[in-house]
Design a protein around this motif. Structure first.
Motif, PDB file in Angstrom:
ATOM      1  N   TYR A 198      30.709  27.222  -5.118  1.00 42.99           N
ATOM      2  CA  TYR A 198      30.767  28.208  -4.046  1.00 42.99           C
ATOM      3  C   TYR A 198      29.423  28.265  -3.316  1.00 42.99           C
ATOM      4  O   TYR A 198      28.400  27.774  -3.807  1.00 42.99           O
ATOM      5  CB  TYR A 198      31.129  29.602  -4.585  1.00 42.99           C
ATOM      6  N   ASN A 199      29.434  28.866  -2.125  1.00 44.04           N
ATOM      7  CA  ASN A 199      28.239  28.970  -1.289  1.00 44.04           C
ATOM      8  C   ASN A 199      27.349  30.098  -1.811  1.00 44.04           C
ATOM      9  O   ASN A 199      27.673  31.277  -1.650  1.00 44.04           O
ATOM     10  CB  ASN A 199      28.636  29.226   0.166  1.00 44.04           C
ATOM     11  N   LEU A 200      26.224  29.736  -2.408  1.00 41.94           N
ATOM     12  CA  LEU A 200      25.341  30.726  -3.010  1.00 41.94           C
ATOM     13  C   LEU A 200      24.771  31.696  -1.979  1.00 41.94           C
ATOM     14  O   LEU A 200      24.590  32.880  -2.277  1.00 41.94           O
ATOM     15  CB  LEU A 200      24.186  30.030  -3.734  1.00 41.94           C
ATOM     16  N   ILE A 201      24.497  31.214  -0.787  1.00 41.12           N
ATOM     17  CA  ILE A 201      23.906  32.077   0.235  1.00 41.12           C
ATOM     18  C   ILE A 201      24.855  33.216   0.592  1.00 41.12           C
ATOM     19  O   ILE A 201      24.459  34.389   0.648  1.00 41.12           O
ATOM     20  CB  ILE A 201      23.554  31.255   1.504  1.00 41.12           C
ATOM     21  N   ILE A 202      26.123  32.887   0.791  1.00 40.29           N
ATOM     22  CA  ILE A 202      27.116  33.902   1.149  1.00 40.29           C
ATOM     23  C   ILE A 202      27.412  34.824  -0.040  1.00 40.29           C
ATOM     24  O   ILE A 202      27.416  36.058   0.092  1.00 40.29           O
ATOM     25  CB  ILE A 202      28.418  33.237   1.635  1.00 40.29           C
ATOM     26  N   VAL A 203      27.653  34.224  -1.213  1.00 38.19           N
ATOM     27  CA  VAL A 203      28.003  35.016  -2.400  1.00 38.19           C
ATOM     28  C   VAL A 203      26.882  35.954  -2.795  1.00 38.19           C
ATOM     29  O   VAL A 203      27.099  37.156  -3.020  1.00 38.19           O
ATOM     30  CB  VAL A 203      28.368  34.088  -3.580  1.00 38.19           C
ATOM     31  N   PHE A 204      25.661  35.446  -2.885  1.00 34.02           N
ATOM     32  CA  PHE A 204      24.534  36.295  -3.272  1.00 34.02           C
ATOM     33  C   PHE A 204      24.268  37.367  -2.226  1.00 34.02           C
ATOM     34  O   PHE A 204      23.878  38.493  -2.561  1.00 34.02           O
ATOM     35  CB  PHE A 204      23.284  35.439  -3.489  1.00 34.02           C
ATOM     36  N   GLY A 205      24.470  37.023  -0.942  1.00 33.28           N
ATOM     37  CA  GLY A 205      24.277  38.014   0.107  1.00 33.28           C
ATOM     38  C   GLY A 205      25.262  39.167  -0.012  1.00 33.28           C
ATOM     39  O   GLY A 205      24.882  40.340   0.085  1.00 33.28           O
ATOM     40  N   ILE A 206      26.534  38.838  -0.255  1.00 36.31           N
ATOM     41  CA  ILE A 206      27.560  39.877  -0.403  1.00 36.31           C
ATOM     42  C   ILE A 206      27.315  40.706  -1.661  1.00 36.31           C
ATOM     43  O   ILE A 206      27.389  41.938  -1.631  1.00 36.31           O
ATOM     44  CB  ILE A 206      28.965  39.236  -0.453  1.00 36.31           C
TER      45      ILE A 206
END
Length: 269
Positions: A198-206
């Motif tokens: 999964y996209n870490l940037i999007i997941v961690f941001g959310i």
């Protein structure tokens, strides 16, 4: 005062880094100790820290952590029921020594402090937990710092004028957005070390944005309890910061939310 607070803050960060970096029993022991101190602080608010009710909650907290350590989580609900039965037993057989409000708050302490804080250890024990547990502190402490900055710069509308007059809606929004951006930045850095689907940037941001939002409730909740009992700090354990509950008030709510987001939404094990 600022110097004292700064030094204490640096020491806290160092302890947190070492504890979470090594994981395992060290994290288990430190988080467990913090939980017990937090329970003591909360019970002291109602003058139950040295009572039979307190002993039951301390014992229940220790047994809870032992169940986590041994991987016997299926016994946590029976333990919670047993603690409640024991508290009620003391209440009825010593009546009218204790009030039902003291019993309720004592039981509340087991969940509010012990079980919710234990999610720090739970996150650390997940796959790539050393990286995932950082999200708790980024969202909670990051939100707190950035909300303060945003509030000072743009704050006009009071969020909770009676409970926390200095907090503003603009500050809260800035804190949540800031926590989310910190999560994105952390995801950008972490993708060089983690191989995930999964996209870490999007997941961690959310995750950090949601954690930051929930941390506001944790912060205000701890403040409300202090207001109800007319105290400034839960203790003076940490110079310049107060007690464990004063420093970890937002993390108490953030840790379980992030744990279940990682487990139930992201699918970590």
């Amino acid at each position: 005062m600022f110097k004292q607070r700064l030094i204490s803050g640096i020491i806290l960060v160092i302890i947190a880094f070492v504890t979470l970096y090594y994981g395992g029993f060290l994290t288990f022991f430190v988080v467990g100790a913090i939980s017990l101190i937090g329970v003591f602080e909360l019970l002291r608010v109602i003058h139950m820290e040295k009572s039979a009710l307190g002993v039951i909650v301390y014992t229940g907290s220790i047994l809870y952590y032992l169940l986590l350590l041994l991987g016997l989580e299926q016994y946590i609900i029976p333990l919670a029921l047993l603690v409640l039965i024991m508290l009620i037993a003391v209440y009825v057989f010593t009546f009218p020594k204790y009030e039902i409000s003291s019993v309720a708050i004592s039981y509340f302490a087991l969940f509010y402090v012990t079980i919710m804080l234990s999610c720090i250890y739970r996150i650390r024990m997940l796959s790539d937990g050393a990286y995932m547990v950082v999200l708790v502190f980024l969202s909670a402490w990051g939100n707190d710092t950035l909300a303060y900055c945003a509030g000072r710069l743009f704050g006009k509308h009071k969020m909770s004028p009676i409970l926390s007059p200095k907090k503003t809606i603009e500050g809260a929004v800035g804190g949540v957005i800031g926590a989310g951006l910190l999560g994105c930045l952390y995801g950008l850095i972490s993708k060089n070390f983690l191989s995930v689907h999964y996209n870490l940037i999007i997941v961690f941001g959310i995750v950090c944005a949601v954690g930051g939002l929930i941390s506001i409730i944790g912060d205000l909740g701890a403040s409300a309890i202090k207001r109800n009992y007319d105290i400034k700090d839960y203790s003076h354990l940490i110079p310049g910061h107060g007690g464990i509950l004063d420093r970890f008030d937002s993390i108490i709510f953030t840790a379980p939310i992030i744990y279940y987001m990682l487990v139930m939404v992201v699918g970590l094990k």
